[in-house]
Design a protein around this motif. Structure first.
Motif, PDB file in Angstrom:
ATOM      1  N   LEU A 112      -3.650   2.249 -10.646  1.00 48.40           N
ATOM      2  CA  LEU A 112      -4.072   1.216  -9.694  1.00 48.40           C
ATOM      3  C   LEU A 112      -3.587   1.541  -8.282  1.00 48.40           C
ATOM      4  O   LEU A 112      -4.352   1.466  -7.312  1.00 48.40           O
ATOM      5  CB  LEU A 112      -3.508  -0.131 -10.148  1.00 48.40           C
ATOM      6  N   VAL A 113      -2.312   1.939  -8.168  1.00 42.40           N
ATOM      7  CA  VAL A 113      -1.765   2.240  -6.834  1.00 42.40           C
ATOM      8  C   VAL A 113      -2.440   3.483  -6.263  1.00 42.40           C
ATOM      9  O   VAL A 113      -2.772   3.528  -5.074  1.00 42.40           O
ATOM     10  CB  VAL A 113      -0.230   2.413  -6.907  1.00 42.40           C
ATOM     11  N   GLY A 115      -5.396   4.264  -6.838  1.00 45.46           N
ATOM     12  CA  GLY A 115      -6.686   3.744  -6.398  1.00 45.46           C
ATOM     13  C   GLY A 115      -6.593   3.092  -5.033  1.00 45.46           C
ATOM     14  O   GLY A 115      -7.463   3.288  -4.190  1.00 45.46           O
ATOM     15  N   PHE A 116      -5.519   2.318  -4.808  1.00 52.45           N
ATOM     16  CA  PHE A 116      -5.327   1.686  -3.500  1.00 52.45           C
ATOM     17  C   PHE A 116      -5.321   2.734  -2.404  1.00 52.45           C
ATOM     18  O   PHE A 116      -5.826   2.511  -1.314  1.00 52.45           O
ATOM     19  CB  PHE A 116      -3.978   0.965  -3.426  1.00 52.45           C
ATOM     20  N   GLY A 119      -8.567   5.608  -3.052  1.00 56.27           N
ATOM     21  CA  GLY A 119      -9.900   5.024  -3.242  1.00 56.27           C
ATOM     22  C   GLY A 119     -10.126   4.574  -4.671  1.00 56.27           C
ATOM     23  O   GLY A 119      -9.946   5.345  -5.609  1.00 56.27           O
ATOM     24  N   LEU A 120     -10.491   3.297  -4.812  1.00 56.48           N
ATOM     25  CA  LEU A 120     -10.808   2.770  -6.137  1.00 56.48           C
ATOM     26  C   LEU A 120     -12.219   3.201  -6.496  1.00 56.48           C
ATOM     27  O   LEU A 120     -13.070   3.327  -5.645  1.00 56.48           O
ATOM     28  CB  LEU A 120     -10.752   1.243  -6.112  1.00 56.48           C
TER      29      LEU A 120
END
Lengths: 226, 297
Positions: A112-113, A115-116, A119-120
Motif C-alpha cells: 500500500l505504501v 502504491g502511495f 503509484g497505485l
C-alpha cells in the motif's frame, strides 16, 4: 466469541463467497480481475480489523512502521539494481521475529505504501495479498526458519517465485479478461529473467540480513520489554 | 506543474475517492468501445493538461508500446470469432480477436491512466484522512511509515558518506557493493530501531494510549464539494441504469455486435462521457477563470 471476532468471520465466511458467487452469477464469470481484486482486499480486512481492535502497544506500532518504511525505502536505496529489491526479505524477517499479525501487516501495508509513492494500480490489491501471505507464512514457520539458514534461503527463493506466479496470473487476467493458459505460459517465460533476479535478491538479502536484523529485533524486544 | 496546482485535487478526499471509484468501476466492467474510448480520452486529456510536456512524453513511451502489445497479442492467444483473416501455425487469426484486443488495450490503458490520475490527485495525506476515519491505528502506522522513509533515506546517505570516509566502502565488484551496502543497511537498522522506541516512549508520554482521541483532518466539506458529489452521483446513476438495462452491452464473439444507438444508449454514453471528462473540464474551466481574472488586473 466477542463482536470483533464475529465481524472477522463474517468477512471471511460470508462476504468472500458472496463476492465470488456474485462474480459467477451476475457477471457471467467474465470479470475475474475485479472479483479477485475484491477477494484479495477482503482477505486482508480481518487482519486490519484485529489490529484496530486490539490494544497493541505503541512500541509495537512504531516498530511495525519502521519495518514498513525499511521495505519501501529499500526500493529507493536499491533503485540502481532493477528488480533487486529487499521488500520480501524485510517482510519475511518481520514475520519471523515480530509475529503473525505484524508479518501480515508489514507485507500488506508495504504494498500500500509503495502504491502511495510509486503509484497505485490494479496490481496493488494483489501485491497486498501476496506479500501479506508471505509474511504470514514466514511467521508460521518462524521456529524452523530461525534455526535453519538454508531453509530460510529456500523459503526466500520459493516465495519470490510464488509471488511472480501469482502476479503473472493477475497480468494474464488483466490483459485477456479471462484466464488464458497459453498467455500465462508466455508471460511466465518472458518474465523468467525478472523472476530469477527477484528470487535471487530475496535469497541474498535474507542470507545477509536475516541474522543481524533478527538479532537487533530480539535485542530491542528484550531491552524494552515488548 | 506542481501537484498542488491540479485544480481537481482541491476537492474533498471523500468526493475524489467516490469519483475515481465510480469511474474505475464502470471502466473495468464494460466492454463497450464508446464507453472505453471516452474513459481513455478523459484519462489522456487530464494527464495532458496536468503534466509537463516531458512527463507526457515519458508516459507516451510507456503507454503506446503497451497498447500495441495488448492489442496485437490477443489474436495470437484467442482464436474465437467467425471471420478468419489468415492462418498462422494452423490457427486462425480472426478479425474479432484483433478488434477485441484493441478494445482490451483501450481498457487497460484507460484504467492505468485513471489510476495514475488517482495517484497524483490523492496524495498520501488525503488517503490517510480517508483511512483515518475507518481505522485510526492503521492510518497512524501508515503516516509514520511515510514519515520514516525520507528520514531513512537521509540517514542512509550520512552513513554511506561516513563509511566512505573511513575507507570501508568497496565498490569494485557486484558482491563488494552488496556487502558494503548491507553493512550500511545494518547500521541504519540499529539506529532506526532504537529511535523508534524513543518515538514510542514520547508518544506514550504525550498520551497516545489514552482513550477519546480523534483523528485530525484538515479537509473541510464545502459547497463546491457538495455540487461535485451530486454531479458524480447523478452521472454515475444514469450510467449504471443504462448498463443494467443492457444499453451498453457489446460482444466480440462470435460476431462483433453493432453499437447500440437508441436514445437511451446515447444518454448513457453522454453521462459516462461527461463523468470521464469531468476532471479535464474542471481543469480547463479553472485555468480559463485564472486567465480571465488575471487579465482584469
Amino acid at each position: 466469541m466477542n463482536k470483533k471476532n464475529i465481524a472477522k468471520y463474517i468477512v471471511l465466511l460470508v462476504l468472500v463467497p458472496l463476492v465470488v458467487l456474485l462474480g459467477a452469477v451476475a457477471f457471467d464469470d467474465k470479470k475475474y480481475i475485479f472479483v479477485s481484486a475484491c477477494v484479495a482486499v477482503l482477505s486482508c480486512v480481518p487482519f486490519f480489523m484485529s489490529f484496530e481492535g486490539k490494544k497493541t502497544s505503541t512500541k509495537r506500532l512504531v516498530l511495525l512502521a519502521v519495518m514498513l518504511s525499511f521495505s519501501v525505502a529499500g526500493r529507493y536505496i536499491f533503485a540502481f539494481l532493477p528488480h533487486f529489491k529487499p521488500v520480501t526479505a524485510i517482510v519475511v524477517i518481520a514475520g519471523i521475529y515480530l509475529g503473525t499479525e505484524s508479518g501480515f501487516l508489514c507485507g500488506a501495508l508495504s504494498a500500500l505504501v509503495s502504491g502511495f509513492i510509486f503509484g497505485l494500480g490494479p496490481w496493488t490489491p494483489f501485491q497486498m495479498f501476496a506479500w501479506g501471505l508471505i509474511g504470514l507464512l514466514s511467521s508460521l514457520l518462524s521456529e524452523f526458519l530461525k534455526k535453519n539458514k538454508i531453509a530460510l534461503c529456500v523459503f526466500g527463493a520459493v516465495s519470490g517465485v510464488l509471488y511472480s506466479l501469482l502476479l503473472d496470473i493477475v497480468s494474464t487476467m488483466w490483459y485477456d479478461g479471462v484466464f488464458n493458459p497459453s498467455r500465462y505460459l508466455a508471460l511466465f517465460v518472458t518474465a523468467l529473467p525478472v523472476t530469477a533476479v527477484y528470487a535471487a535478491s530475496n535469497v541474498i538479502f535474507l542470507f545477509l540480513l536475516a541474522t543481524p536484523m533478527g538479532k537487533k529485533l530480539e535485542r530491542i524486544k528484550i531491552k524494552y520489554g515488548l | 506543474m506542481n501537484r498542488n496546482d491540479i485544480a481537481f485535487a482541491r476537492f474533498h478526499p471523500t468526493v475524489l475517492f467516490f469519483y475515481f471509484f465510480c469511474l474505475i468501476l464502470f471502466t473495468v466492467f464494460t466492454q463497450n468501445p464508446v464507453l472505453l474510448l471516452s474513459a481513455l480520452c478523459g484519462g489522456i486529456l487530464f494527464c495532458a493538461v496536468t503534466n509537463t510536456a516531458k512527463k507526457n512524453l515519458a508516459a507516451a513511451k510507456l503507454y503506446v508500446p503497451m497498447f500495441l502489445l495488448v492489442s496485437m497479442t490477443n489474436p495470437i492467444f484467442s482464436h474465437s470469432g467467425a471471420t478468419p483473416l489468415f492462418f498462422m501455425n494452423d490457427n486462425p487469426v480472426t478479425l474479432e480477436a484483433l478488434l477485441c484486443g484493441v478494445d482490451l488495450a483501450v481498457q487497460v490503458c484507460a484504467v492505468m491512466l485513471i489510476c495514475g490520475a488517482f495517484s497524483r490527485v490523492m496524495e498520501s495525506d488525503k488517503l490517510l484522512a480517508l483511512f483515518g476515519k475507518l481505522s485510526p491505528r492503521l492510518a497512524t502506522v501508515l503516516s509514520m511509515a511515510l514519515r520514516f522513509i525520507p528520514l531513512l533515506k537521509r540517514k542512509w546517505g550520512e552513513i554511506c558518506e561516513a563509511q566512505r570516509a573511513l575507507g570501508y566502502f568497496r565498490e569494485e565488484s557486484f558482491f563488494d557493493r552488496i556487502a558494503s551496502y548491507a553493512r550500511v543497511f545494518s547500521a541504519l537498522v540499529t539506529w532506526a530501531l532504537e529511535s523508534s522506541v524513543d518515538t514510542a516512549a514520547s508518544m506514550s508520554a504525550r498520551g497516545y494510549e489514552l482513550a477519546g482521541k480523534k483523528h485530525f483532518s484538515l479537509f473541510r466539506f464545502t459547497r463546491g464539494d457538495g455540487i461535485m458529489l451530486a454531479l458524480t452521483t447523478a452521472l454515475s446513476a444514469v450510467t449504471l441504469f443504462g448498463i443494467l438495462l443492457g444499453k451498453a452491452d457489446f460482444d466480440f464473439y462470435p460476431r462483433i455486435s453493432e453499437i447500440n444507438t437508441d436514445i437511451f444508449a446515447i444518454i448513457t454514453y453522454a453521462a459516462f462521457g461527461t463523468l470521464a471528462l469531468l476532471p479535464f473540464i474542471f481543469e480547463v474551466k479553472e485555468a480559463l477563470k485564472w486567465k480571465y481574472l488575471r487579465s482584469k488586473i
